[in-house]
Motif scaffolding. Structure first.
Motif, PDB file in Angstrom:
ATOM      1  N   LEU A  57       0.827  -1.205   0.000  1.00 44.62           N
ATOM      2  CA  LEU A  57       0.000   0.000   0.000  1.00 44.62           C
ATOM      3  C   LEU A  57       0.865   1.260   0.000  1.00 44.62           C
ATOM      4  N   HIS A  58       1.864   1.281   0.851  1.00 46.76           N
ATOM      5  CA  HIS A  58       2.723   2.459   0.940  1.00 46.76           C
ATOM      6  C   HIS A  58       3.596   2.620  -0.306  1.00 46.76           C
ATOM      7  N   SER A  59       4.052   1.515  -0.873  1.00 41.28           N
ATOM      8  CA  SER A  59       4.876   1.647  -2.084  1.00 41.28           C
ATOM      9  C   SER A  59       4.036   2.092  -3.273  1.00 41.28           C
ATOM     10  N   THR A  60       2.794   1.627  -3.398  1.00 34.86           N
ATOM     11  CA  THR A  60       1.945   2.118  -4.500  1.00 34.86           C
ATOM     12  C   THR A  60       1.626   3.599  -4.322  1.00 34.86           C
ATOM     13  N   GLN A  61       1.467   4.049  -3.066  1.00 36.66           N
ATOM     14  CA  GLN A  61       1.244   5.476  -2.836  1.00 36.66           C
ATOM     15  C   GLN A  61       2.470   6.287  -3.251  1.00 36.66           C
ATOM     16  N   MET A  62       3.643   5.778  -2.944  1.00 38.50           N
ATOM     17  CA  MET A  62       4.863   6.503  -3.307  1.00 38.50           C
ATOM     18  C   MET A  62       5.088   6.497  -4.811  1.00 38.50           C
ATOM     19  N   ILE A  63       4.670   5.431  -5.481  1.00 35.14           N
ATOM     20  CA  ILE A  63       4.777   5.391  -6.943  1.00 35.14           C
ATOM     21  C   ILE A  63       3.824   6.401  -7.557  1.00 35.14           C
ATOM     22  N   GLN A  64       2.597   6.489  -7.031  1.00 35.54           N
ATOM     23  CA  GLN A  64       1.627   7.461  -7.546  1.00 35.54           C
ATOM     24  C   GLN A  64       2.087   8.892  -7.296  1.00 35.54           C
ATOM     25  N   GLU A  65       2.752   9.116  -6.160  1.00 39.64           N
ATOM     26  CA  GLU A  65       3.263  10.449  -5.854  1.00 39.64           C
ATOM     27  C   GLU A  65       4.574  10.748  -6.590  1.00 39.64           C
ATOM     28  N   LYS A  66       5.119   9.735  -7.230  1.00 33.55           N
ATOM     29  CA  LYS A  66       6.402   9.832  -7.939  1.00 33.55           C
ATOM     30  C   LYS A  66       7.516  10.324  -7.013  1.00 33.55           C
ATOM     31  N   ASN A  67       7.635   9.643  -5.897  1.00 32.55           N
ATOM     32  CA  ASN A  67       8.650   9.963  -4.899  1.00 32.55           C
ATOM     33  C   ASN A  67      10.019   9.571  -5.464  1.00 32.55           C
ATOM     34  N   PRO A  68      10.921  10.527  -5.700  1.00 40.86           N
ATOM     35  CA  PRO A  68      12.210  10.206  -6.327  1.00 40.86           C
ATOM     36  C   PRO A  68      13.116   9.359  -5.431  1.00 40.86           C
ATOM     37  N   VAL A  69      13.026   9.554  -4.119  1.00 42.91           N
ATOM     38  CA  VAL A  69      13.845   8.757  -3.202  1.00 42.91           C
ATOM     39  C   VAL A  69      13.409   7.300  -3.267  1.00 42.91           C
ATOM     40  N   PHE A  70      12.105   7.070  -3.352  1.00 45.90           N
ATOM     41  CA  PHE A  70      11.595   5.697  -3.443  1.00 45.90           C
ATOM     42  C   PHE A  70      12.020   5.050  -4.761  1.00 45.90           C
ATOM     43  N   MET A  71      11.920   5.789  -5.857  1.00 46.88           N
ATOM     44  CA  MET A  71      12.297   5.223  -7.162  1.00 46.88           C
ATOM     45  C   MET A  71      13.783   4.869  -7.203  1.00 46.88           C
ATOM     46  N   LEU A  72      14.613   5.790  -6.758  1.00 39.82           N
ATOM     47  CA  LEU A  72      16.054   5.552  -6.750  1.00 39.82           C
ATOM     48  C   LEU A  72      16.418   4.423  -5.781  1.00 39.82           C
ATOM     49  N   GLY A  73      15.802   4.438  -4.607  1.00 38.86           N
ATOM     50  CA  GLY A  73      16.077   3.398  -3.611  1.00 38.86           C
ATOM     51  C   GLY A  73      15.624   2.025  -4.060  1.00 38.86           C
ATOM     52  N   SER A  74      14.475   1.944  -4.704  1.00 38.59           N
ATOM     53  CA  SER A  74      13.980   0.651  -5.189  1.00 38.59           C
ATOM     54  C   SER A  74      14.875   0.093  -6.283  1.00 38.59           C
ATOM     55  N   THR A  75      15.299   0.955  -7.187  1.00 41.42           N
ATOM     56  CA  THR A  75      16.215   0.504  -8.238  1.00 41.42           C
ATOM     57  C   THR A  75      17.530   0.021  -7.640  1.00 41.42           C
ATOM     58  N   SER A  76      18.041   0.778  -6.685  1.00 39.74           N
ATOM     59  CA  SER A  76      19.289   0.375  -6.021  1.00 39.74           C
ATOM     60  C   SER A  76      19.118  -0.925  -5.249  1.00 39.74           C
ATOM     61  N   ALA A  77      17.969  -1.112  -4.602  1.00 38.84           N
ATOM     62  CA  ALA A  77      17.713  -2.338  -3.845  1.00 38.84           C
ATOM     63  C   ALA A  77      17.659  -3.551  -4.766  1.00 38.84           C
ATOM     64  N   ILE A  78      17.049  -3.409  -5.924  1.00 42.85           N
ATOM     65  CA  ILE A  78      16.977  -4.519  -6.876  1.00 42.85           C
ATOM     66  C   ILE A  78      18.367  -4.880  -7.385  1.00 42.85           C
ATOM     67  N   ILE A  79      19.137  -3.874  -7.750  1.00 39.54           N
ATOM     68  CA  ILE A  79      20.486  -4.135  -8.276  1.00 39.54           C
ATOM     69  C   ILE A  79      21.383  -4.732  -7.199  1.00 39.54           C
ATOM     70  N   LEU A  80      21.348  -4.177  -5.994  1.00 37.20           N
ATOM     71  CA  LEU A  80      22.196  -4.665  -4.911  1.00 37.20           C
ATOM     72  C   LEU A  80      21.830  -6.083  -4.496  1.00 37.20           C
ATOM     73  N   SER A  81      20.535  -6.369  -4.383  1.00 40.64           N
ATOM     74  CA  SER A  81      20.141  -7.731  -3.982  1.00 40.64           C
ATOM     75  C   SER A  81      20.477  -8.746  -5.073  1.00 40.64           C
ATOM     76  N   PHE A  82      20.340  -8.363  -6.332  1.00 42.15           N
ATOM     77  CA  PHE A  82      20.711  -9.263  -7.425  1.00 42.15           C
ATOM     78  C   PHE A  82      22.215  -9.540  -7.399  1.00 42.15           C
TER      79      PHE A  82
END
Length: 143
Positions: A57-82
């Protein structure tokens, strides 16, 4: 196949943990701005608990708000975990390579270049070897 399944599980678990951290960090500044007059420890802990309970719920809200910290952090989390799950464990450490680093307890067959080094080994004819062996046995019989 089992190794791939284990790596996939590691990837999913690390991605989940990193994504929860990203959700909490990305929503922290808007939460502080919203609660600046009545910010308390209880409200802060309640905010974190709500993010852990309802991350989608909170991540979909942040996507709708286009939160840049969330977008950058999510991309970094995917790359780092991979990277952590699939790439970083493929390199062997120095101690796992027994061919290049022999330690006490590691065993391997010696290479001919290690056994027959020039100047360290002597070639002896078989007849001479038998004579030397018999001579050494005769000396021990006399004692």
């Amino acid at each position: 196949m089992k190794k791939f399944r284990n790596r996939l599980m590691v990837w999913m678990i690390t991605l989940l943990i990193l994504q929860l951290i990203v959700i909490n960090i990305a929503g922290l500044l808007p939460f502080i701005a919203e609660q600046k007059n009545q910010l308390s420890t209880e409200a802060f802990l309640n905010y974190i608990w709500q993010n852990i309970q309802h991350p989608i719920l909170h991540s979909t809200q942040m996507i709708q708000e286009k939160n840049p910290v969330f977008m950058l952090g999510s991309t970094s989390a995917i790359i780092l975990s991979f990277y952590m799950a699939f790439i970083s464990n493929r390199r062997k450490t120095q101690y796992e390579l027994a061919d290049k680093y022999g330690v006490h307890g590691s065993s391997r067959f010696a290479r001919p270049s290690e056994i027959f080094t020039h100047g360290e080994t002597l070639g002896v004819a078989p007849q001479q070897l038998m004579k030397d062996l018999e001579a050494s046995m005769e000396d021990h019989k006399k004692e």
